[in-house]
Design a protein around this motif. Structure first.
Motif, PDB file in Angstrom:
ATOM      1  N   VAL A  70     -22.761 -47.165 -10.703  1.00 28.82           N
ATOM      2  CA  VAL A  70     -22.942 -47.512 -12.116  1.00 28.82           C
ATOM      3  C   VAL A  70     -22.755 -49.019 -12.282  1.00 28.82           C
ATOM      4  O   VAL A  70     -22.071 -49.670 -11.486  1.00 28.82           O
ATOM      5  N   SER A  71     -23.351 -49.547 -13.338  1.00 24.26           N
ATOM      6  CA  SER A  71     -23.464 -51.006 -13.452  1.00 24.26           C
ATOM      7  C   SER A  71     -22.312 -51.663 -14.202  1.00 24.26           C
ATOM      8  O   SER A  71     -22.294 -52.887 -14.376  1.00 24.26           O
ATOM      9  N   SER A  72     -21.325 -50.915 -14.643  1.00 16.86           N
ATOM     10  CA  SER A  72     -20.358 -51.390 -15.637  1.00 16.86           C
ATOM     11  C   SER A  72     -19.679 -52.709 -15.288  1.00 16.86           C
ATOM     12  O   SER A  72     -19.474 -53.563 -16.161  1.00 16.86           O
ATOM     13  N   THR A  73     -19.286 -52.912 -14.046  1.00 14.49           N
ATOM     14  CA  THR A  73     -18.536 -54.133 -13.719  1.00 14.49           C
ATOM     15  C   THR A  73     -19.381 -55.390 -13.866  1.00 14.49           C
ATOM     16  O   THR A  73     -18.838 -56.498 -13.991  1.00 14.49           O
TER      17      THR A  73
ATOM     18  N   MET B 281     -11.662 -52.797 -18.394  1.00 15.63           N
ATOM     19  CA  MET B 281     -13.106 -52.741 -18.623  1.00 15.63           C
ATOM     20  C   MET B 281     -13.425 -52.026 -19.936  1.00 15.63           C
ATOM     21  O   MET B 281     -14.315 -52.440 -20.681  1.00 15.63           O
ATOM     22  N   ARG B 282     -12.677 -50.971 -20.238  1.00 19.64           N
ATOM     23  CA  ARG B 282     -12.889 -50.259 -21.504  1.00 19.64           C
ATOM     24  C   ARG B 282     -12.632 -51.176 -22.689  1.00 19.64           C
ATOM     25  O   ARG B 282     -13.414 -51.226 -23.652  1.00 19.64           O
ATOM     26  N   ASP B 283     -11.547 -51.917 -22.620  1.00 19.46           N
ATOM     27  CA  ASP B 283     -11.217 -52.824 -23.727  1.00 19.46           C
ATOM     28  C   ASP B 283     -12.304 -53.885 -23.892  1.00 19.46           C
ATOM     29  O   ASP B 283     -12.675 -54.226 -25.039  1.00 19.46           O
TER      30      ASP B 283
ATOM     31  N   ARG C 137      -5.761 -49.516 -14.020  1.00 19.04           N
ATOM     32  CA  ARG C 137      -5.636 -50.868 -14.557  1.00 19.04           C
ATOM     33  C   ARG C 137      -7.014 -51.496 -14.769  1.00 19.04           C
ATOM     34  O   ARG C 137      -7.293 -52.105 -15.815  1.00 19.04           O
ATOM     35  N   LEU C 138      -7.912 -51.312 -13.792  1.00 17.94           N
ATOM     36  CA  LEU C 138      -9.252 -51.875 -13.909  1.00 17.94           C
ATOM     37  C   LEU C 138     -10.035 -51.176 -15.018  1.00 17.94           C
ATOM     38  O   LEU C 138     -10.655 -51.842 -15.874  1.00 17.94           O
TER      39      LEU C 138
ATOM     40  N   ARG D  22     -18.750 -42.384 -21.747  1.00 15.67           N
ATOM     41  CA  ARG D  22     -19.579 -42.419 -20.545  1.00 15.67           C
ATOM     42  C   ARG D  22     -18.795 -42.934 -19.341  1.00 15.67           C
ATOM     43  O   ARG D  22     -19.134 -42.646 -18.197  1.00 15.67           O
ATOM     44  N   GLY D  23     -17.760 -43.699 -19.638  1.00 11.64           N
ATOM     45  CA  GLY D  23     -16.937 -44.221 -18.540  1.00 11.64           C
ATOM     46  C   GLY D  23     -16.049 -43.177 -17.902  1.00 11.64           C
ATOM     47  O   GLY D  23     -15.355 -43.464 -16.913  1.00 11.64           O
TER      48      GLY D  23
END
Length: 430
Positions: A380-383, A295-297, A290-291, A319-320
């Motif tokens: 990783v920095s994504s959030t 995040m992808r969207d 779900r997360l 990359r995700g």
């Protein structure tokens, strides 16, 4: 067997390079019979084999014999030597040898024991066991004792696993170090300064005979060594061996191990006696999916606003996959409710920076502790680029700032070697 006898063998001369130890022992009239065990101090084996080194600097000799430093406290070093033994000073000994020289341990103590045994069999026609002994300290115990570093014709271990004790309880871990027990018994009569380097044990003939194991079987292999390093060495090793892992196996992650890593994380320094760290543990596949979908969207929307092509977007989004393939995710969050407000941009900016630095220290503690649990990780920095999305999906309080995500799992392969970095490149001294 309910009794045995241990006696020292007197009459041995000073041993010199090239001497045949079996012949010297025979000349001393050992009175050996089948089933006896000879306990031979390694010093005389080293002397006979010419393992005498002219060395005014004992430390240099220790360096040459060392394979790995286990622990260092001032001048004292516990090391693994070329023979695979973990001991003080690599077994390099400056006692009972001429001034300006040191004794090195035999290159192959098991082979030395075999040579002595065969020599006694040829000269006396007896079948005896031979153990080459040396003096060791032991973890968690004060004092020294002799242990076996070489053996021939004697059972060195007795494996009782799979049996039961006198009350019928199963024995699951009991392996008796017979050769070490014999070595220690001999030390009682040889002493350290009496010039009696050989002892004889009689009455334990059931331990003697041709065997396919020797003293090397008593050395614990690295994979089974739970105490491979000293404290400071282990800390440095943990920090420098913490590596980013991007490929994981399907083996589940122990949630208890993650919680222990969080316990280490929250010992990091922080401003104003605060505890600004929060760790969100995504333990269910549903919560992770779900997360990551949300995040992808959000990322795709950002990339489209940047004018990226659909091909470029697809490439970047892949990359995700690192987070999607990890069996366990953790989202570290920063809380700054304990920060001070000064009313000007310079000091308020510095205040937040203090908390961000503390967050980094906490995450580093977390990653190092995971490595200590034999878990790989990737931070990783994504959030940080979609905090509102993360807070909404995970139902987090407004004051929690997601500071990246940590993928956790068992590494699919060992990380590649990384050359050591010289600190000089990062130092300025004033």
């Amino acid at each position: 067997m309910t009794s045995y006898r241990v006696r020292a063998l007197p009459g041995l001369p000073e041993v010199r390079p090239g001497d045949d130890l079996a012949k010297l022992i025979v000349a001393a009239g050992p009175g050996l019979v089948d089933g006896d065990v000879l306990l031979v101090t390694s010093k005389i084996v080293s002397k006979a084999e010419g393992r005498i080194l002219a060395a005014t600097d004992r430390e240099a000799a220790i360096d040459a014999e060392t394979v790995r430093v286990v622990a260092r406290r001032g001048p004292l070093r516990i090391v693994e030597n070329k023979q695979g033994l973990v001991m003080a000073a690599a077994g390099v000994d400056a006692s009972n040898t001429a001034a300006g020289t040191v004794l090195l341990l035999p290159e192959d103590s098991d082979a030395s024991a075999r040579t002595i045994r065969e020599g006694l069999r040829d000269a006396l026609g007896v079948d005896v066991g031979v153990i080459v002994t040396d003096t060791f300290g032991r973890p968690w115990r004060n004092g020294l004792t002799d242990v076996a570093i070489g053996a021939a014709g004697v059972r060195v271990l007795e494996d009782l696993r799979g049996g039961t004790d006198a009350q019928g309880n199963p024995l699951n871990a009991t392996v008796i170090a017979l050769a070490d027990e014999l070595a220690a018994a001999g030390d009682l009569v040889k002493g350290k300064a009496e010039g009696l380097p050989v002892a004889v044990v009689s009455g334990l003939g059931h331990l003697v005979g041709d065997t396919d194991t020797d003293a090397r079987a008593m050395v614990r292999v690295a994979a089974d060594d739970m105490f491979r390093l000293g404290t400071s060495e282990a800390v440095r090793e943990a920090v420098t061996q913490r590596r980013t892992v991007r490929e994981f196996t399907d083996e589940p992650v122990d949630p208890g191990a993650v919680r222990r890593a969080v316990t280490a994380a929250v010992t990091a320094p922080a401003p104003h006696h605060t505890t600004p760290w929060r760790f969100v543990l995504l333990e269910s596949p549903e919560s992770r999916l779900r997360l990551l979908d949300a995040m992808r969207d959000a990322w795709i929307a950002d990339l489209r606003r940047d004018g990226k092509s659909e091909e470029s977007i697809a490439k970047r989004v892949r990359r995700g996959d690192l987070l999607r393939k990890a069996p366990y995710l953790v989202v570290p969050c920063l809380m700054t409710d304990g920060s001070h407000t000064y009313g000007d941009a310079r000091r308020d900016g510095a205040e937040r920076e203090m908390f961000v630095v503390a967050m980094g220290a906490g995450v580093q503690n977390f990653l190092v502790a995971l490595a200590g649990e034999r878990l790989g990780s990737a931070w990783v920095s994504s959030t940080m680029f979609c905090r509102e999305v993360v807070r909404d999906v995970l139902d987090l309080p407004e004051g929690w700032d997601p500071m990246g995500a940590v993928a956790v799992g068992h590494a699919a392969a060992p990380p590649r070697d990384r050359p050591a970095r010289s600190p000089e490149s990062f130092l300025t001294v004033r």
